[in-house]
Enzyme design. Sequence first.
Site, PDB file in Angstrom:
ATOM      1  N   GLU A   9       0.942  -1.274   0.093  1.00  0.00           N
ATOM      2  CA  GLU A   9      -0.294   0.168  -0.043  1.00  0.00           C
ATOM      3  C   GLU A   9       0.458   1.374   0.028  1.00  0.00           C
ATOM      4  OE1 GLU A   9      -3.611   0.707   2.812  1.00  0.00           O
ATOM      5  OE2 GLU A   9      -3.413  -1.821   2.795  1.00  0.00           O
ATOM      6  N   ASP A  82      -2.474  -4.568   3.226  1.00  0.00           N
ATOM      7  CA  ASP A  82      -2.032  -4.538   4.835  1.00  0.00           C
ATOM      8  C   ASP A  82      -3.022  -5.517   5.459  1.00  0.00           C
ATOM      9  OD1 ASP A  82      -0.678  -2.781   5.330  1.00  0.00           O
ATOM     10  OD2 ASP A  82      -1.992  -0.831   5.800  1.00  0.00           O
ATOM     11  N   ASP A  84      -5.842  -6.266   7.167  1.00  0.00           N
ATOM     12  CA  ASP A  84      -7.040  -6.195   7.615  1.00  0.00           C
ATOM     13  C   ASP A  84      -8.044  -6.083   6.214  1.00  0.00           C
ATOM     14  OD1 ASP A  84      -6.187  -3.770   5.694  1.00  0.00           O
ATOM     15  OD2 ASP A  84      -6.247  -2.532   8.676  1.00  0.00           O
ATOM     16  N   GLU A  86      -9.734  -3.830   5.413  1.00  0.00           N
ATOM     17  CA  GLU A  86      -9.161  -2.857   3.857  1.00  0.00           C
ATOM     18  C   GLU A  86      -8.397  -3.353   2.900  1.00  0.00           C
ATOM     19  OE1 GLU A  86     -10.644  -0.183   3.245  1.00  0.00           O
ATOM     20  OE2 GLU A  86     -12.445  -0.890   5.125  1.00  0.00           O
ATOM     21  N   TYR A 305       1.357  -4.192  13.275  1.00  0.00           N
ATOM     22  CA  TYR A 305       0.832  -3.301  12.432  1.00  0.00           C
ATOM     23  C   TYR A 305      -0.445  -2.720  13.958  1.00  0.00           C
ATOM     24  CZ  TYR A 305      -2.962  -2.400   9.199  1.00  0.00           C
ATOM     25  OH  TYR A 305      -4.119  -2.369   8.539  1.00  0.00           O
ATOM     26  N   ARG A 307      -3.393  -1.505  13.162  1.00  0.00           N
ATOM     27  CA  ARG A 307      -4.498  -1.841  13.432  1.00  0.00           C
ATOM     28  C   ARG A 307      -5.290  -3.098  14.284  1.00  0.00           C
ATOM     29  NH1 ARG A 307      -3.892   1.611   8.788  1.00  0.00           N
ATOM     30  NH2 ARG A 307      -4.882   3.056   9.156  1.00  0.00           N
ATOM     31  N   HIS A 352      -4.673 -11.892  14.809  1.00  0.00           N
ATOM     32  CA  HIS A 352      -3.387 -10.760  14.725  1.00  0.00           C
ATOM     33  C   HIS A 352      -2.767 -10.939  15.927  1.00  0.00           C
ATOM     34  CE1 HIS A 352      -6.382  -8.140  11.613  1.00  0.00           C
ATOM     35  NE2 HIS A 352      -5.580  -9.526  11.359  1.00  0.00           N
TER      36      HIS A 352
END
Length: 762
Positions: A9, A82, A84, A86, A305, A307, A352
């Site tokens: 990204e 990433d 997640d 999104e 990460y 998030r 995660h």
Amino acid sequence: MAENLLIVESPSKAKTLQKYLGKDFQILASYGHVRGLVRKDGSVDTEHDYKMKYQVIDKNKKHVDAICDAVKVANNVYLASDPDREGEAISWHILEILKGKKLLDKDKTFKRVVFHEITESAVLNAVANPRDIDNNLVNAQQARSALDYLVGFNLSPLLWRKVRSGLSAGRVQSPALRLICEREIEIRAFTSQEYWTVHLDSHKGRQKFGARLIEWQGKKLEQFDIPTEAAQADILKALNGAEARVGKVEKKKKSRSPAAPFTTSTLQQEGVRKLGMTTDRVMRTAQQLYEGINLGGETVGLITYMRTDSVALSNDALADIRGYIGDHFDKEYLPNAPVVYKNKSKNAQEAHEAVRPTSIARTPDSVKAFLSADQFKLYQMIWKRTLSCQMSPAKFDTVSVDIQVGPQAVFRASGQTLVFPGFIAVYQEDADDVEDDEDEARLPPLEEGEALPVDKLSGEQHFTQPPPRYSEASLVKALEEFGIGRPSTYASIIKTLKDREYVDLDKKRFIPTDTGEVVNKFLTDHFTQYVDYNFTAKLEDQLDEISNGSREWIPVMDEFWHKFHDVVVEKQGLSRKEVTQEELEEDCPKCGNKLAIRLGKRGRFIGCTTYPECDYTRNLNEDADTAPTEPEVVPDRACPECASPLHIKTGRYGKFIGCSAYPKCKHIEPLEPPKDTGVECPTCHKGTLREKKSRYGKLFYSCSTYPKCNYATWDPPIAEACPQCKWPVLTIKTTKRRGVEKKCPQKECGWSEVIEPPPPKE
């Protein structure tokens, strides 16, 4: 060109990943999302399974083209956006674009790789173990995107027509606004109540201590049992001259465990409390630490990460942290086994990890020279929290002493002593809206039956306080508790509320604006279900269930859309007056009709319901008895445009003269005429330059023929021509460095001459 292509990204990751993966890989960045919904009505087809119309985002077209060109010559394509929802959707969108361009060659490999930290081992392991796109995660993101689009594109136009253009409503921002507005309503409705407490001051040796009355005449005291000054005076009078003696002494040992490592939510809360950052700033800084920092020639991802809603730590990380504690602290600080924390969120993804340093050996001080101030403060906080979470609990000795004063009163003194700091030696969590703990005081050794001196008996007045307004930290906590949104969206929710001017910040606390309150009232009155906290939380849970494959996304969309659309259609018939006006049980003092709370360009005010026939208005917080019923008339003057009387009015920036025939005639002028400098306007040569004040009180000089001529300057003008460019006006500027100087206001000229040097430094 390399035969392996890895797409991330952010371009800031590229150099680090290139170093880890070598020359066989080409690294390209998508620069975030590559496609978005077409920003017009109908982009989500509610009649055909919510099919969505996407387009490539303009600013990222060149990056998409570069990816397509690289795919043509690559054999293996790794999608490393990433880890997640999104990120999964971004990878899916890239594949969809390649599919549309017929670049999904069967001879090429297209795989998804996921890493939660940018370290060599994590990246190499991810590339060695690729997977296919997770369609469940994509469907969850698609559903969220469609829901947000349908709410925004149906509610926002309704707000434009019924309230004011430029407003917006959102599936998640609206319940968040409701939280802030309801807290403000609580504060306004709150009635403060007086109560008193009675205190004893005593000492033993040189050590002073205090105690509070907890029992009077055999009855345990509640908060309002001493309601007035007279009541506490009666107690003090009854205790005058009474002896004090130690009653029960209770000693206990207490321990306090460390807080869990950071999730996205707790990171934002602590960043606000401890560091004074905004949630948006916390997340931007954390992104920089995750993507990599140049540490003297080597770019390294410093944290995992950011998030995540998990509090889990990998076995490697636990071994790393415990090893560090064993090497740098006494053995009492290291528990016998790793400390395991349970996730509060039922949908937390166990794969995660919590937010932690990629290496606990990389201490804050060792990297401080390479970090900005914000980066260092945030990294230090993450590092300390992670280290402390695997340390032993802090241990305290607590003591509670009851002191009998005369036969009627029992006072209590409490204290605690830190015996072993444990994790507190490294880190202690902050809290919102918590008063100082009285139990932190230290007491001298006291024995039952021991006589004590009565140094002072006194009463203290208190008033109950309304609930505090939300800070960014407490709002994030409330959003998480109610299940509104997800931690990764909290910063954007808060930013939207600020950007839309639905809320203001006062002493770092949220206050709803008049517009925010009107929008909230409209939504809670007419779209009650859709700003309901439980409904919003249930929808978030359903999105999580879609992401883990336990629910289909189309039925979730159907259940929401059909009911929501019916309500939107029903509310189209509302008038603007119904939405923006709230009729009062008060008659207009000018014409006798009803008054109402109305919303104007500058906020809410009280005005006559028959406007424009009757123009009576007053401020919302202005008492009716003191409000002027008749406007102040300017004597011996009439409006130069329509000959109506002129009135002295009060506006947003103070008093001014306006036409009484407003809004038919909009003539206005300042209450005090501007000072004329006598300098001819250098642009139009028809007016002169006049001294005026900006809305912020700063002086400037503009042409008297404004708005026909808009020439203006901040500095006082003089009628002298520039010796260099012959511009007919110079200005006088005063600075500490150069003193007083003449200057040409033409930037391309730049001529200046000092006429009075600055005073000498002492």
